[in-house]
Design a protein around this motif. Structure first.
Motif, PDB file in Angstrom:
ATOM      1  N   GLY A  28       0.821  -1.212   0.000  1.00 47.74           N
ATOM      2  CA  GLY A  28       0.000   0.000   0.000  1.00 47.74           C
ATOM      3  C   GLY A  28       0.849   1.254   0.000  1.00 47.74           C
ATOM      4  O   GLY A  28       0.621   2.188  -0.784  1.00 47.74           O
ATOM      5  N   HIS A  31       2.377   2.144  -3.245  1.00 51.78           N
ATOM      6  CA  HIS A  31       1.508   2.882  -4.164  1.00 51.78           C
ATOM      7  C   HIS A  31       1.592   4.371  -3.894  1.00 51.78           C
ATOM      8  O   HIS A  31       1.620   5.188  -4.816  1.00 51.78           O
ATOM      9  N   LEU A  35       2.852   7.425  -6.315  1.00 47.55           N
ATOM     10  CA  LEU A  35       2.079   8.629  -6.647  1.00 47.55           C
ATOM     11  C   LEU A  35       2.864   9.903  -6.318  1.00 47.55           C
ATOM     12  O   LEU A  35       2.407  11.000  -6.592  1.00 47.55           O
ATOM     13  N   ALA A  51     -13.604   9.935  -0.656  1.00 47.08           N
ATOM     14  CA  ALA A  51     -12.238   9.453  -0.518  1.00 47.08           C
ATOM     15  C   ALA A  51     -11.371  10.689  -0.282  1.00 47.08           C
ATOM     16  O   ALA A  51     -11.832  11.819  -0.505  1.00 47.08           O
ATOM     17  N   THR A  59      -0.020  16.677  -9.681  1.00 44.10           N
ATOM     18  CA  THR A  59      -0.669  15.372  -9.617  1.00 44.10           C
ATOM     19  C   THR A  59      -1.810  15.399  -8.604  1.00 44.10           C
ATOM     20  O   THR A  59      -1.608  15.802  -7.463  1.00 44.10           O
ATOM     21  N   GLU A  60      -2.990  14.961  -9.029  1.00 46.68           N
ATOM     22  CA  GLU A  60      -4.091  14.797  -8.083  1.00 46.68           C
ATOM     23  C   GLU A  60      -4.391  13.324  -7.966  1.00 46.68           C
ATOM     24  O   GLU A  60      -4.362  12.601  -8.962  1.00 46.68           O
ATOM     25  N   PHE A  61      -4.664  12.870  -6.755  1.00 45.42           N
ATOM     26  CA  PHE A  61      -4.994  11.455  -6.599  1.00 45.42           C
ATOM     27  C   PHE A  61      -5.968  11.278  -5.445  1.00 45.42           C
ATOM     28  O   PHE A  61      -6.103  12.148  -4.581  1.00 45.42           O
ATOM     29  N   ALA A  62      -6.645  10.144  -5.467  1.00 40.32           N
ATOM     30  CA  ALA A  62      -7.605   9.803  -4.419  1.00 40.32           C
ATOM     31  C   ALA A  62      -7.139   8.516  -3.743  1.00 40.32           C
ATOM     32  O   ALA A  62      -6.687   7.586  -4.408  1.00 40.32           O
ATOM     33  N   VAL A  63      -7.220   8.476  -2.425  1.00 40.58           N
ATOM     34  CA  VAL A  63      -6.910   7.246  -1.685  1.00 40.58           C
ATOM     35  C   VAL A  63      -7.975   7.056  -0.607  1.00 40.58           C
ATOM     36  O   VAL A  63      -8.646   8.010  -0.219  1.00 40.58           O
ATOM     37  N   ASP A  64      -8.146   5.808  -0.138  1.00 40.30           N
ATOM     38  CA  ASP A  64      -9.111   5.588   0.939  1.00 40.30           C
ATOM     39  C   ASP A  64      -8.475   5.961   2.278  1.00 40.30           C
ATOM     40  O   ASP A  64      -7.273   6.256   2.341  1.00 40.30           O
ATOM     41  N   LEU A  67      -5.249   4.140   3.486  1.00 42.43           N
ATOM     42  CA  LEU A  67      -3.962   4.583   2.939  1.00 42.43           C
ATOM     43  C   LEU A  67      -3.636   5.988   3.409  1.00 42.43           C
ATOM     44  O   LEU A  67      -2.487   6.296   3.727  1.00 42.43           O
TER      45      LEU A  67
ATOM     46  N   VAL B  86      -6.799  -1.973  -0.973  1.00 38.07           N
ATOM     47  CA  VAL B  86      -6.806  -0.553  -0.614  1.00 38.07           C
ATOM     48  C   VAL B  86      -7.111   0.228  -1.884  1.00 38.07           C
ATOM     49  O   VAL B  86      -6.808  -0.222  -2.984  1.00 38.07           O
ATOM     50  N   PHE B  87      -7.730   1.369  -1.689  1.00 40.76           N
ATOM     51  CA  PHE B  87      -8.122   2.153  -2.861  1.00 40.76           C
ATOM     52  C   PHE B  87      -7.132   3.280  -3.102  1.00 40.76           C
ATOM     53  O   PHE B  87      -6.817   4.040  -2.203  1.00 40.76           O
ATOM     54  N   HIS B  88      -6.618   3.324  -4.296  1.00 41.20           N
ATOM     55  CA  HIS B  88      -5.783   4.464  -4.663  1.00 41.20           C
ATOM     56  C   HIS B  88      -5.940   4.689  -6.143  1.00 41.20           C
ATOM     57  O   HIS B  88      -6.066   3.740  -6.928  1.00 41.20           O
ATOM     58  N   MET B  89      -5.971   5.928  -6.542  1.00 42.57           N
ATOM     59  CA  MET B  89      -6.244   6.207  -7.941  1.00 42.57           C
ATOM     60  C   MET B  89      -5.719   7.589  -8.279  1.00 42.57           C
ATOM     61  O   MET B  89      -5.966   8.550  -7.539  1.00 42.57           O
ATOM     62  N   GLU B  90      -4.970   7.670  -9.344  1.00 41.49           N
ATOM     63  CA  GLU B  90      -4.548   8.987  -9.781  1.00 41.49           C
ATOM     64  C   GLU B  90      -5.708   9.633 -10.509  1.00 41.49           C
ATOM     65  O   GLU B  90      -6.458   8.948 -11.210  1.00 41.49           O
ATOM     66  N   LEU B  91      -5.926  10.909 -10.293  1.00 34.57           N
ATOM     67  CA  LEU B  91      -7.040  11.584 -10.942  1.00 34.57           C
ATOM     68  C   LEU B  91      -6.509  12.470 -12.052  1.00 34.57           C
ATOM     69  O   LEU B  91      -6.018  13.554 -11.789  1.00 34.57           O
ATOM     70  N   PRO B  92      -6.603  11.998 -13.269  1.00 32.87           N
ATOM     71  CA  PRO B  92      -6.126  12.845 -14.365  1.00 32.87           C
ATOM     72  C   PRO B  92      -7.067  14.027 -14.534  1.00 32.87           C
ATOM     73  O   PRO B  92      -8.253  13.919 -14.220  1.00 32.87           O
TER      74      PRO B  92
END
Lengths: 75, 244
Positions: A28, A31, A35, A51, A59-64, A67, B86-92
């Motif tokens: 985790g 990741h 990012l 989230a 850079t924009e990102f979302a995590v729970d 994390l 686990v949730f992770h995601m880059e937001l373009p």
């Protein structure tokens, strides 16, 4: 702001410097590093629900929350 | 989550898409739930039409299928080893789409679908044809007759379940015919629809499961789903008849 608190406690729109990451070496956290979340970088918390959305540089990102709690910020 | 939602359109395609999931655990869980409890659009359409005049049967069907999805999903998550994702995601950044890009992408996706999925449907049709020609189907239908009898369904449904395996929508359409001829009571309708929804997907999806998950996992899922589907139908039949 205290020296070390999880980023999940910040309010929306607050900017802070990452001081450390929990569980270094775990998948985790890897990741997060991928990012761009590293000690020393400035992170802005944009949104808390559903989230945690953050911005580092461009850079924009979302995590729970699981994390997000691993990211500790300070001055 | 995305493959599960896709399953409401086409479970075969959705099973293929499970390859985008990160861990093996997630892929297995998603494949199982798709095969068990997610009706594809073709099936959903016929089932909704079938039950249009029986809101109660429709309610029973929805509750049964959603209940199975939740229970099996929760159990599966416990039984399979490994941590939750686990949730992770880059937001373009979101930009206005360009028509050219959209067209190119649509075309590429369609090509992908036709090349990877369509052959499986064709193969299923060949099986269907060969099965009927050799008389193998009649034997299987005879074997299924006591099973549908135990579910309190007319004998004709045995044929429908078998055909439903080869073409899921076909099975539902077969029920539609029975219903139109007035051969099914609302209880039988609910029982048949639940069993058919839970029962193994169309053969194209099964072939895709073999391809994506490997023979051992796919056959294990088949061995799990069959008793669950018929067991659920059996229980539902008992419960509904007791409360009538």
């Amino acid at each position: 702001m205290p020296e070390d608190l999880p980023v999940t406690l910040l309010g929306e729109g607050v900017r802070a410097r990452v001081v450390r990451l929990d569980q270094p070496g775990s998948p985790g956290t890897a990741h997060l590093v991928a990012l761009g979340v590293l000690p020393g970088v400035e992170v802005t918390l944009l949104q808390r629900y559903p989230a945690f959305v953050m911005r580092i540089g461009h850079t924009e990102f979302a995590v729970d929350d699981q994390l997000a709690r691993r990211i500790h910020v300070g001055r | 989550m995305i493959p599960i939602v896709l399953g409401f359109a086409c479970d075969t395609m959705a099973t293929m898409v499970t390859r985008t999931l990160e861990t093996k655990r997630e892929r297995v869980l998603a494949t199982l739930l798709l095969a068990l409890a997610i009706p594809c659009s073709a099936q959903l359409g016929v089932i909704l039409a079938l039950m249009a005049h029986h809101p109660l049967a429709l309610g029973v069907w929805s509750l049964s299928v959603i209940g199975t999805l939740v229970v099996i999903g929760a159990l599966g998550a416990r039984v399979l080893p490994g941590d939750g994702p686990v949730f992770h995601m880059e937001l373009p950044p979101l930009r206005r789409p360009r028509l050219g890009n959209v067209l190119t992408k649509t075309l590429a996706r369609m090509q992908w679908y036709f090349l990877e999925v369509l052959p499986l449907f064709l193969l299923a049709s060949v099986f269907l044809w060969a099965g009927q020609l050799t008389g193998l189907f009649q034997v299987v239908v005879r074997g299924l007759t006591p099973v549908v009898g135990a579910l309190g369904l007319p004998i004709e449904t045995a044929r429908i379940f078998l055909f439903g395996f080869f073409r899921r929508d076909y099975g539902a359409a077969g029920l539609f015919d029975l219903q139109r001829q007035g051969l099914l009571s609302p209880i039988q309708l609910a029982v048949a629809a639940v069993t058919l929804t839970l029962f193994v997907p169309c053969i194209a999806q099964f072939l895709m499961m073999l391809k994506e998950r490997g023979a051992r996992t796919a056959i294990a899922m088949l061995a799990f789903i069959t008793p669950v589907a018929f067991g659920a139908g059996f229980l539902l039949n008992l419960v509904l008849r007791a409360f009538r």
